[in-house]
Design an enzyme around this catalytic site. Structure first.
Site, mmCIF file in Angstrom:
data_model
loop_
_atom_site.group_PDB
_atom_site.id
_atom_site.type_symbol
_atom_site.label_atom_id
_atom_site.label_comp_id
_atom_site.label_asym_id
_atom_site.label_seq_id
_atom_site.Cartn_x
_atom_site.Cartn_y
_atom_site.Cartn_z
ATOM 1 N N GLU A 265 42.562 50.331 44.256
ATOM 2 C CA GLU A 265 41.219 48.569 43.879
ATOM 3 C C GLU A 265 41.212 48.297 43.410
ATOM 4 O OE1 GLU A 265 39.393 47.881 47.416
ATOM 5 O OE2 GLU A 265 39.999 49.440 48.974
HETATM 6 N N1 CAA Z 1 37.534 35.728 41.873
HETATM 7 C C1 CAA Z 1 38.259 34.511 41.782
HETATM 8 N N2 CAA Z 1 39.565 34.155 41.213
HETATM 9 C C2 CAA Z 1 39.491 34.976 39.857
HETATM 10 C C3 CAA Z 1 39.112 36.223 40.214
HETATM 11 C C4 CAA Z 1 38.011 36.346 40.929
HETATM 12 N N3 CAA Z 1 37.966 38.117 40.981
HETATM 13 N N4 CAA Z 1 40.330 36.783 39.506
HETATM 14 C C5 CAA Z 1 40.926 36.098 38.340
HETATM 15 N N5 CAA Z 1 40.821 35.736 39.720
HETATM 16 C C6 CAA Z 1 41.904 33.966 39.268
HETATM 17 C C7 CAA Z 1 40.961 33.551 37.454
HETATM 18 O O1 CAA Z 1 40.224 32.875 37.775
HETATM 19 C C8 CAA Z 1 42.540 32.293 37.636
HETATM 20 O O2 CAA Z 1 42.809 31.933 38.039
HETATM 21 P P1 CAA Z 1 43.522 30.277 37.276
HETATM 22 O O3 CAA Z 1 44.512 29.920 37.037
HETATM 23 O O4 CAA Z 1 42.417 29.171 37.952
HETATM 24 O O5 CAA Z 1 42.654 29.802 35.918
HETATM 25 C C9 CAA Z 1 43.848 32.756 37.931
HETATM 26 O O6 CAA Z 1 42.596 33.947 38.855
HETATM 27 C C10 CAA Z 1 44.532 34.462 37.424
HETATM 28 O O7 CAA Z 1 43.672 34.588 37.059
HETATM 29 P P2 CAA Z 1 44.358 36.219 35.461
HETATM 30 O O8 CAA Z 1 44.668 35.365 34.808
HETATM 31 O O9 CAA Z 1 43.016 37.259 35.339
HETATM 32 O O10 CAA Z 1 45.341 37.494 36.316
HETATM 33 P P3 CAA Z 1 45.828 38.350 35.868
HETATM 34 O O11 CAA Z 1 47.223 37.930 36.775
HETATM 35 O O12 CAA Z 1 45.691 38.703 34.363
HETATM 36 O O13 CAA Z 1 45.338 39.562 36.743
HETATM 37 C C11 CAA Z 1 43.926 41.587 37.554
HETATM 38 C C12 CAA Z 1 44.374 40.224 36.653
HETATM 39 C C13 CAA Z 1 42.569 41.125 37.621
HETATM 40 C C14 CAA Z 1 44.641 42.302 36.466
HETATM 41 C C15 CAA Z 1 44.549 41.526 38.769
HETATM 42 O O14 CAA Z 1 46.392 41.354 38.999
HETATM 43 C C16 CAA Z 1 44.221 42.839 39.462
HETATM 44 O O15 CAA Z 1 42.651 43.255 39.268
HETATM 45 N N6 CAA Z 1 45.046 43.864 39.388
HETATM 46 C C17 CAA Z 1 44.240 44.909 40.088
HETATM 47 C C18 CAA Z 1 45.177 44.376 41.604
HETATM 48 C C19 CAA Z 1 44.566 45.791 42.653
HETATM 49 O O16 CAA Z 1 43.182 46.314 42.167
HETATM 50 N N7 CAA Z 1 45.436 45.873 43.561
HETATM 51 C C20 CAA Z 1 44.430 46.895 44.494
HETATM 52 C C21 CAA Z 1 45.231 46.326 46.099
HETATM 53 S S1 CAA Z 1 44.547 47.673 47.361
HETATM 54 C C22 CAA Z 1 44.776 48.869 46.976
HETATM 55 O O17 CAA Z 1 44.645 49.391 46.483
HETATM 56 C C23 CAA Z 1 45.504 49.623 48.231
HETATM 57 C C24 CAA Z 1 44.506 49.951 49.634
HETATM 58 O O18 CAA Z 1 44.847 49.787 50.611
HETATM 59 C C25 CAA Z 1 43.067 50.538 49.500
#
Ligand code: CAA
Length: 381
Positions: free
Chosen positions: A364
């Protein structure tokens, strides 16, 4: 500031504690050895309605507090961390995605109510082989065909995947648009072309079931699109904000479970003519760990309260997940050391907890991603 839990929170905490000790504890070592999930127990806890606790009754929830749900994840994770993640994915990532989406109340109720009642199980399919930390790098594609969409692609590391009845699948409707073309659909088990792929053999959380999910020409009604193109990425991020509080609760539960075993052991185990609990060096170690556990608890409960009050909680959730998982790793590693040779043996359980703790720093959003989220807010102009 009031640090007291409400009556509802105490009642849910107590119920989950009794369930974990009576229903989960007896078979936990065998399930870890055999990598089997306690599905009957999962359904039994589900029948109490706890998986839908924080959602609005109009979509099948109980209108309860998010912190109550978090306390329950913490309690079950003290005994079986694998159960804790299955619970958290079911509630925060599956129901959370549906609840936070722009779907109609009818669709929300159709999919949340049976999960909330413990009759169906949900999962969350975002990660792909080339879209892990970079969640925007999706390759799974949905193409419209009349009043349906045809989905093709594959997902990995899908917790609950092998037995989930409903899965939220994030994918692109227009690969050229990238993140702006990301949508989300609910796909039901048994839909032709939707199948479970490789089931993972993991370092820890053995009893949790984690798999690839394969989608080959999967035909899904357009009404199951819960996030329109362009809304999918934000929905996934919002659901993950809630999920990270769930992982933090799982991690804190692991830390508290291992701490309890170490403390009890130290009072029993005698070396050099007295219980090892009276060796000052070990006392200082335990005092330090207890302090860190309470600091982690503060961050976790604050994040949960921020969410239930409707205040921004992205950063508190990232901090809670970062800190609770690091504390879980530290406490479990120290617990193994405190128990010496016994700590290395399965029957004393702390070695399992140490293996289970590791994933809380990874899934996550790795802890490096959590730092990215925290730092991003810190330096936003
Ligand atoms: N809430 C609402 N909107 C959000 C947000 C949030 N928490 N985070 C980002 N956004 C929005 C931004 O405001 C932006 O919007 P605009 O285009 O309108 O400006 C858009 O989303 C893109 O944001 P970023 O430019 O920050 O996006 P990014 O591509 O740079 O990625 C990141 C940001 C934080 C690295 C994200 O990709 C991330 O969280 N990565 C990790 C993914 C993850 O947690 N995966 C786990 C999957 S589930 C799992 O683990 C398996 C399971 O079953 C347990």
């Amino acid at each position: 500031m009031d640090f007291k839990l409400t009556e509802e929170q105490l009642r849910v905490q107590q119920m989950a504690r009794e369930f974990a000790e009576k229903d989960l504890a007896p078979g936990v070592i065998e399930r870890d050895m055999n990598s089997t999930f306690p599905l009957d127990e999962f359904n039994k806890l589900g029948a109490t309605g706890i998986y839908g606790l924080p959602f609005d009754p109009k979509v099948g929830g109980q209108g309860g507090s998010y912190l109550s749900y978090i306390l329950a994840v913490e309690e079950v994770s003290k005994v079986e961390a694998s159960f804790g993640i299955a619970f958290s994915v079911n509630t925060s990532l599956f129901c959370g995605s549906v609840d936070l989406s722009s779907a109609s109340d009818e669709i929300k109720k159709k999919y949340i109510a049976p999960v909330a009642a413990g009759k169906k199980i949900g999962s969350f399919a975002l990660t792909e082989p080339d879209a892990g930390s970079d969640a925007a790098g999706q390759k799974t594609v949905a193409v419209q065909d009349g009043d349906h969409y045809i989905i093709n692609g594959s997902k990995c590391f899908n917790t609950n995947g092998p037995f989930a009845d409903f899965t939220v699948v994030y994918c692109l409707t227009d690969p050229a648009l990238g993140i702006k073309g990301m949508a989300a659909f609910i796909v039901e088990k048994g839909t032709p072309g939707f199948r479970v792929g490789k089931i993972e053999d993991k370092m820890g959380i053995h009893s949790a079931q984690v798999s690839d999910m394969i989608l080959e020409n999967v035909r899904v009604p357009a009404e199951n699109m819960i996030a329109k193109p362009g809304e999918g990425f934000k929905l996934a991020m919002k659901a993950l904000d809630g999920g990270r509080i769930g992982v933090a609760a799982q991690a804190l539960g692991i830390a508290k479970g291992a701490f309890r075993i170490a403390r009890d052991y130290m009072l029993e185990r005698e070396q050099f003519g007295k219980p090892i609990a009276f060796q000052q060096y070990l006392q200082f170690t335990m005092a330090q760990l207890q302090t860190e556990i309470e600091a982690a608890e503060g961050l976790l409960y604050k994040a949960a309260i921020r969410k239930e009050m409707g205040e921004p909680y992205t950063v508190p959730a990232a901090m809670a997940k970062l800190y609770c998982s690091d504390v879980a790793m530290k406490v479990t590693t120290q617990a193994v050391q405190m128990l010496g040779g016994n700590g290395y043996m399965r029957e004393y359980q702390v070695e399992r907890m140490m293996r289970d703790a590791k994933i809380t720093q990874i899934y996550e959003g790795t802890n490096e991603i959590q730092k990215l989220v925290i730092a991003g807010a810190l330096f936003r102009k």
